[in-house]
Each structure stands twice: as C-alpha cells, then as structure tokens.
Design a protein around this motif. Structure first.
Motif, short mmCIF file in Angstrom:
data_model
loop_
_atom_site.label_atom_id
_atom_site.label_comp_id
_atom_site.label_asym_id
_atom_site.label_seq_id
_atom_site.Cartn_x
_atom_site.Cartn_y
_atom_site.Cartn_z
N GLN A 3 31.70 38.20 34.35
CA GLN A 3 31.66 39.66 34.45
C GLN A 3 33.00 40.23 34.02
O GLN A 3 34.02 39.55 34.04
CB GLN A 3 31.29 40.11 35.85
N THR A 4 32.98 41.50 33.65
CA THR A 4 34.20 42.17 33.19
C THR A 4 34.68 43.14 34.26
O THR A 4 33.90 43.93 34.79
CB THR A 4 33.92 42.93 31.88
N VAL A 5 35.97 43.05 34.57
CA VAL A 5 36.59 43.94 35.54
C VAL A 5 37.66 44.75 34.79
O VAL A 5 38.47 44.18 34.07
CB VAL A 5 37.25 43.14 36.69
N VAL A 6 37.62 46.06 34.97
CA VAL A 6 38.59 46.93 34.32
C VAL A 6 39.47 47.54 35.41
O VAL A 6 38.97 48.14 36.36
CB VAL A 6 37.90 48.02 33.48
N LEU A 7 40.78 47.39 35.23
CA LEU A 7 41.75 47.86 36.23
C LEU A 7 42.73 48.85 35.61
O LEU A 7 43.07 48.74 34.44
CB LEU A 7 42.55 46.68 36.79
N LYS A 8 43.17 49.78 36.44
CA LYS A 8 44.27 50.69 36.07
C LYS A 8 45.51 50.11 36.73
O LYS A 8 45.57 50.00 37.96
CB LYS A 8 44.00 52.10 36.59
N VAL A 9 46.48 49.70 35.90
CA VAL A 9 47.68 49.05 36.41
C VAL A 9 48.89 49.84 35.92
O VAL A 9 49.04 50.07 34.72
CB VAL A 9 47.77 47.58 35.94
N ARG A 10 49.73 50.27 36.84
CA ARG A 10 50.90 51.07 36.49
C ARG A 10 51.94 50.16 35.83
O ARG A 10 52.59 49.36 36.50
CB ARG A 10 51.46 51.72 37.73
N LYS A 26 47.75 32.26 35.32
CA LYS A 26 47.73 31.25 36.38
C LYS A 26 46.42 31.27 37.17
O LYS A 26 46.12 30.30 37.89
CB LYS A 26 48.89 31.48 37.35
N MET A 27 45.66 32.33 37.07
CA MET A 27 44.44 32.49 37.88
C MET A 27 43.29 31.66 37.32
O MET A 27 42.93 31.80 36.14
CB MET A 27 44.06 33.98 37.92
N GLU A 28 42.74 30.80 38.16
CA GLU A 28 41.59 29.99 37.74
C GLU A 28 40.33 30.84 37.69
O GLU A 28 40.13 31.70 38.55
CB GLU A 28 41.40 28.81 38.71
N GLY A 29 39.50 30.62 36.69
CA GLY A 29 38.26 31.37 36.56
C GLY A 29 38.34 32.52 35.57
O GLY A 29 37.33 33.14 35.25
N VAL A 30 39.55 32.81 35.07
CA VAL A 30 39.71 33.90 34.09
C VAL A 30 39.43 33.33 32.70
O VAL A 30 40.07 32.38 32.26
CB VAL A 30 41.13 34.50 34.15
N GLU A 31 38.43 33.91 32.03
CA GLU A 31 38.08 33.47 30.67
C GLU A 31 38.98 34.14 29.64
O GLU A 31 39.46 33.49 28.71
CB GLU A 31 36.62 33.79 30.37
N SER A 32 39.17 35.45 29.79
CA SER A 32 40.02 36.19 28.86
C SER A 32 40.48 37.49 29.52
O SER A 32 39.90 37.91 30.52
CB SER A 32 39.26 36.50 27.57
N PHE A 33 41.50 38.08 28.95
CA PHE A 33 41.96 39.38 29.44
C PHE A 33 42.65 40.12 28.32
O PHE A 33 43.11 39.53 27.34
CB PHE A 33 42.88 39.23 30.66
N SER A 46 35.90 37.28 33.70
CA SER A 46 35.99 36.09 34.54
C SER A 46 34.69 35.89 35.31
O SER A 46 33.80 36.73 35.27
CB SER A 46 37.15 36.23 35.53
N ASP A 47 34.64 34.77 36.03
CA ASP A 47 33.49 34.53 36.91
C ASP A 47 33.87 34.79 38.36
O ASP A 47 33.19 34.35 39.28
CB ASP A 47 32.95 33.10 36.72
N LEU A 48 34.94 35.53 38.57
CA LEU A 48 35.44 35.84 39.91
C LEU A 48 34.93 37.21 40.37
O LEU A 48 34.53 38.05 39.57
CB LEU A 48 36.97 35.85 39.90
N GLN A 49 35.01 37.42 41.68
CA GLN A 49 34.66 38.72 42.26
C GLN A 49 35.70 39.76 41.84
O GLN A 49 36.90 39.45 41.76
CB GLN A 49 34.60 38.63 43.79
N LEU A 54 41.43 42.08 41.43
CA LEU A 54 42.30 43.19 41.83
C LEU A 54 43.47 42.69 42.68
O LEU A 54 44.63 43.04 42.44
CB LEU A 54 41.50 44.25 42.59
N GLN A 55 43.18 41.85 43.66
CA GLN A 55 44.23 41.34 44.54
C GLN A 55 45.23 40.49 43.78
O GLN A 55 46.44 40.59 44.01
CB GLN A 55 43.62 40.53 45.69
N THR A 56 44.75 39.68 42.86
CA THR A 56 45.66 38.82 42.09
C THR A 56 46.56 39.64 41.19
O THR A 56 47.77 39.41 41.12
CB THR A 56 44.85 37.81 41.26
N VAL A 57 46.01 40.64 40.50
CA VAL A 57 46.82 41.47 39.62
C VAL A 57 47.84 42.27 40.44
O VAL A 57 48.98 42.46 40.02
CB VAL A 57 45.94 42.39 38.75
#
Length: 110
Positions: A3-10, A26-33, A46-49, A54-57
C-alpha cells in the motif's frame, strides 16, 4: 499486500530530506519511497501499516503527519440580502436646512 502512504513532513533542506531517507532505508518492509522537498511530501510504498510508517518517519525528528487529500473547490457564496449602511442616513428631503445666521450688526440694533 503493498500500500502507498503519503505523509507531510516538515523539511527545510537536503539535510532534512537525508534524515528521512536514512530512517526509511533502514525500515524493513519498505519497497520504495519518494521524497519531494519542495512540496514537503513523502510517498512510501510498503506492506506496513500507515501508522507504523508515520511513527518511523517521525523518528527522523521532523514534524510528520498524514497528507490530507485536497478538498474539492467550493463555489464562492455571496450574500443574498442587500447590505444596509450601519449609520442612520436620512434621505435628502428630510434634512432641514440650517437656520439663517443674522449679521452681527443686525443683532446689535435689534
């Protein structure tokens, strides 16, 4: 399932983007970003929730939130009532003319 997660990061510079890149690499489960510094947008596939991403970023030390979808443009609402002046303004025919001023000489002889 991916699934794709879109974040607003300052992020204000390449160093900020690098910090986000390091935690995602470093995050396991991330296919691309993808990191868009100008838009301050991070897209992660990624295949992560989503909450885990969000918590990792946010561990990068940057202010992070889910990207909010743009709301459809709303038509401009205009008032339907006639706008009335805030002062009491009398129509011209109701205004009484000022009293006639008598010259000083006429007052003295009267």
């Amino acid at each position: 399932m991916s699934q794709t997660v879109v974040l607003k990061v300052r992020m204000s510079c390449q160093g900020c983007a690098g910090a986000v890149r390091r935690v995602l690499e470093k995050m396991e489960g991330v296919e691309s970003f993808d990191i868009d510094l100008k838009e301050q947008k991070v897209t992660v596939k990624s295949d992560l929730q989503p909450d885990a991403v969000l918590q990792t970023v946010s561990k990068s030390g940057k202010q992070t939130a889910f990207w909010e979808a743009e709301a459809p443009a709303q038509p401009e609402v205009r008032p339907t009532e006639e706008v009335k002046p805030t002062e009491d303004v009398k129509p011209a025919e109701e205004v009484k003319p000022a009293e006639e001023v008598k010259p000083a000489e006429a007052v003295a002889t009267a």
